[in-house]
Design a protein around this motif. Structure first.
Motif, PDB file in Angstrom:
ATOM      1  N   TYR A 123       0.856  -1.184   0.000  1.00 19.11           N
ATOM      2  CA  TYR A 123       0.000   0.000   0.000  1.00 19.11           C
ATOM      3  C   TYR A 123       0.891   1.233   0.000  1.00 19.11           C
ATOM      4  N   GLU A 124       0.596   2.207  -0.869  1.00 19.00           N
ATOM      5  CA  GLU A 124       1.443   3.393  -0.998  1.00 19.00           C
ATOM      6  C   GLU A 124       0.604   4.662  -0.924  1.00 19.00           C
ATOM      7  N   ARG A 125       1.198   5.682  -0.327  1.00 16.27           N
ATOM      8  CA  ARG A 125       0.648   7.033  -0.350  1.00 16.27           C
ATOM      9  C   ARG A 125       1.724   7.958  -0.911  1.00 16.27           C
ATOM     10  N   ASN A 126       1.324   8.923  -1.735  1.00 15.38           N
ATOM     11  CA  ASN A 126       2.303   9.783  -2.393  1.00 15.38           C
ATOM     12  C   ASN A 126       1.884  11.243  -2.337  1.00 15.38           C
ATOM     13  N   VAL A 146       4.069   0.586   2.424  1.00 21.49           N
ATOM     14  CA  VAL A 146       3.946  -0.404   3.491  1.00 21.49           C
ATOM     15  C   VAL A 146       3.639  -1.748   2.843  1.00 21.49           C
ATOM     16  N   THR A 147       4.510  -2.753   3.046  1.00 22.23           N
ATOM     17  CA  THR A 147       4.351  -4.069   2.441  1.00 22.23           C
ATOM     18  C   THR A 147       3.960  -5.081   3.512  1.00 22.23           C
ATOM     19  N   ASN A 148       2.859  -5.779   3.242  1.00 17.04           N
ATOM     20  CA  ASN A 148       2.347  -6.811   4.146  1.00 17.04           C
ATOM     21  C   ASN A 148       2.114  -6.294   5.566  1.00 17.04           C
ATOM     22  N   GLN A 149       1.832  -4.980   5.671  1.00 16.10           N
ATOM     23  CA  GLN A 149       1.571  -4.343   6.961  1.00 16.10           C
ATOM     24  C   GLN A 149       2.752  -4.452   7.924  1.00 16.10           C
ATOM     25  N   MET A 156       8.168  -1.079   5.949  1.00 13.93           N
ATOM     26  CA  MET A 156       7.868   0.311   5.581  1.00 13.93           C
ATOM     27  C   MET A 156       9.080   0.926   4.898  1.00 13.93           C
ATOM     28  N   SER A 157       8.817   1.699   3.860  1.00 17.86           N
ATOM     29  CA  SER A 157       9.917   2.341   3.129  1.00 17.86           C
ATOM     30  C   SER A 157       9.459   3.696   2.610  1.00 17.86           C
TER      31      SER A 157
END
Length: 252
Positions: free
Chosen positions: A180-183, A221-224, A227-228
């Motif tokens: 999931y990404e926010r930009n 966020v990958t697999n909850q 985070m990157s």
């Protein structure tokens, strides 16, 4: 020494005679006339819409083989501008963009020893934009029906996206991973365009991006769990054929 001084005085006298007097000098003025293409006090409201869709079944293109899936993208951009001076306008634009891609199966093959398979890949993205725009209109000769415009844009935007795919070699070891990404993005660009009036109040516009600079910050966020953050910058100093937009505008 006298000969040198005498020669210099002769040259100065010739230059003084050759130069026109200030009183009799004619001022040169370029004959560039610009008609009032968009008069002061006019409101401009419009919208541009873009939609594309594709469906592949066993599609093959260069190193991509057996591609099966579908994709679509949709973008709508309403605008409102005010002409504060003849042939000059400023205002706001708002945009919404949504795209979705679904890959059921596909292979990336470089040679007999290098190849990658992908299946059940799903991606969806939605973004919002707000743009401050300034336009300068230029008439095409004496015509009041055809003209050009240059638009300077400052755009702030943000959105979110979701990406999921299956990983693992065998059916027993396969598991689903999701990101999931926010930009947040900032863009500055110059967009020239062509305008054609259908009547006194409505016109068709075609524009294309030429110059631009953009910055994007993305949080993933990958697999909850993982985070990157990543930052990307880009600059465009050429005609971007993928940024061609068609729109309808009303001049009130």
């Amino acid at each position: 020494m006298r000969k040198i001084l005498k020669s210099m005085l002769s040259l100065l006298a010739v230059a003084a005679l050759a130069a026109p007097s200030a009183a009799g000098q004619e001022h040169f003025k370029r004959d560039l006339q610009q008609i009032s293409f968009i008069p002061k006090g006019q409101w401009i409201a419009g919208v541009s819409v873009g939609y594309s869709m594709s469906d592949q079944n066993n599609y093959q293109f260069f190193v991509f083989e057996k591609v099966k899936g579908d994709t679509y993208s949709f973008k709508v951009t309403p605008m409102a501008l005010y002409s504060f001076k003849d042939n000059m306008a400023a205002g706001l634009k708002f945009g919404y963009e949504r795209s979705r891609s679904e890959l059921d199966d596909g292979s990336f093959i470089l040679d007999s020893e290098t190849h990658f398979d992908a299946d059940n890949v799903y991606s969806i993205r939605s973004n919002y934009f707000a743009t401050a725009a300034y336009r300068n209109y230029i008439s095409l000769g004496d015509s009041r029906r055809f003209g050009f415009f240059n638009e300077l844009q400052l755009t702030l935007g943000g959105g979110q996206s979701k990406f999921s795919n299956y990983t693992g070699g065998t059916e027993a070891n396969r598991h689903l991973e999701g990101t999931y990404e926010r930009n947040f993005s900032l863009n500055v660009g110059l967009t020239p365009g062509l305008i054609m009036f259908l009547n006194n109040y409505s016109a068709i516009e075609v524009s294309i991006g030429v110059l631009g600079f953009g910055y994007t910050h993305t949080k993933s966020v990958t697999n909850q769990v993982l985070m990157s953050h990543r930052n990307s910058k880009h600059a465009n100093f050429k005609i971007n054929l993928f940024s061609v937009q068609f729109g309808m505008a009303f001049y009130l």
